[in-house]
Motif scaffolding. Structure first.
Motif: not given
Length: 343
Positions: A125-132
């Motif tokens: 999830y973090l690697s997918g760019g879903f959060v800044d």
């Protein structure tokens, strides 16, 4: 009402084209207003009136896609789901962070890591760019999340300070060791001589530092057999740890519990064993959470400014997102002793 003044049909999202038609200007002029550019006062007035007429709502998702920003920050808690709900300290940190992020028009996304499967999923999830960016609570030394945020160069802040935390990643917390030493010395000053500790979460920096502070306060009086280690900062672990201490030393007359929830469990176990608090056994906790005033008698404890910790952690992430310099190292907030009736 003319054709250009018709409000947008229900169910159909108003567009820049609709605003331009209603205002009698070009789409380029509308775009300049929406993006903060300069246009004449007359054009701006007409466009603002048209925005109200057509019911235009900015498509934040599309704008963020262009800017490669999600306008969201992850709040990652590395604790079991049950503790996330039970621990008011985590709730205070969460609310403090959410207020700061909300004021900056950022959405907070809650992510709970309770297993290796959760770690793998949240890594993706973090690697997918879903959060800044990310705020990380209760990380242990050598936790995979530390490596993930470091390798992604994700703007982050840690609540607490795992031993192997990269120096470029900021953290916010309190001086657990010194605060524990202070409240333990106050407990000893009441005349207690067989003092034990229910040491929770010693695999985290907070738990290890509280144990170190307790050991330092007792000095030559420290007895390894009067430390009952438990895995979590929760009520059930506190009750279990207290029963262990009573079995090892029936004459125990003082207890430092590593959190208020643990202390509340200890008080309950003492009550079941026919011991009075503070008459037979003085008990002190840590956090100054709602557990401290729900317990009878009210707990002497260390005040942990949970909401302020969350707010500072969120501010650290936001400053990184704005490209501001963040001083290396951590921020430690005051954590005074609050003395009540339990000791």
């Amino acid at each position: 009402m003319s054709a250009t003044e018709q409000p947008n049909k229900p169910g159909k999202r108003a567009t820049v084209h609709d605003i331009a038609a209603a205002a009698g200007v070009s789409r380029g002029t509308v775009s300049r207003v929406l993006n903060g550019g300069y246009v004449s006062v007359t054009a701006r007035t007409a466009i603002e009136r048209a925005i109200r007429e057509v019911g235009y709502v900015p498509n934040t998702a599309a704008r963020n896609l262009v800017m490669q920003r999600s306008q969201a920050v992850g709040f990652i808690v590395l604790e079991p789901h049950t503790l996330f709900l039970e621990d008011p300290n985590i709730g205070g940190i969460l609310l403090g962070a959410n207020t700061t992020l909300s004021d900056a028009d950022y959405q907070m996304v809650n992510l709970v890591v309770d297993s290796e499967r959760d770690t793998a999923r949240i890594t993706r999830y973090l690697s997918g760019g879903f959060v800044d960016g990310a705020i990380i609570v209760s990380a242990r030394s050598h936790d995979p999340i530390i490596q993930v945020v470091g390798s992604l160069a994700l703007p982050s802040a840690f609540v607490g300070h795992p031993r192997d935390l990269r120096p470029e990643i900021p953290y916010v917390g309190i001086d657990n060791m010194t605060s524990t030493e202070e409240i333990t010395r106050r407990l000893l000053a009441t005349g207690r001589r067989r003092v034990g500790m229910i040491a929770a979460a010693v695999d985290r920096d907070s738990g290890a530092d509280r144990l170190a502070g307790f050991r330092r306060a007792l000095g030559p009086l420290f007895d390894e057999s009067l430390v009952a280690e438990v895995p979590l900062y929760d009520f059930a672990c506190g009750a279990k740890g207290m029963r262990t201490l009573l079995e090892r030393e029936p004459r125990i007359d003082g207890v430092f519990a590593a959190s208020d929830a643990v202390a509340a469990g200890a008080v309950e176990a003492l009550r079941e064993a026919g011991r009075t608090v503070p008459g037979d056994v003085g008990v002190v906790g840590f956090d100054d959470s709602s557990w401290a005033t729900r317990t009878r008698p009210h707990l002497s404890t260390v005040h942990q400014p949970a909401a302020d910790i969350g707010a500072h952690a969120a501010d650290m992430v936001l400053r990184q997102l704005r490209g501001e310099e963040i001083p290396q190292g951590g921020l430690l907030l005051p954590s005074p002793v609050v003395w009540r009736d339990s000791a």
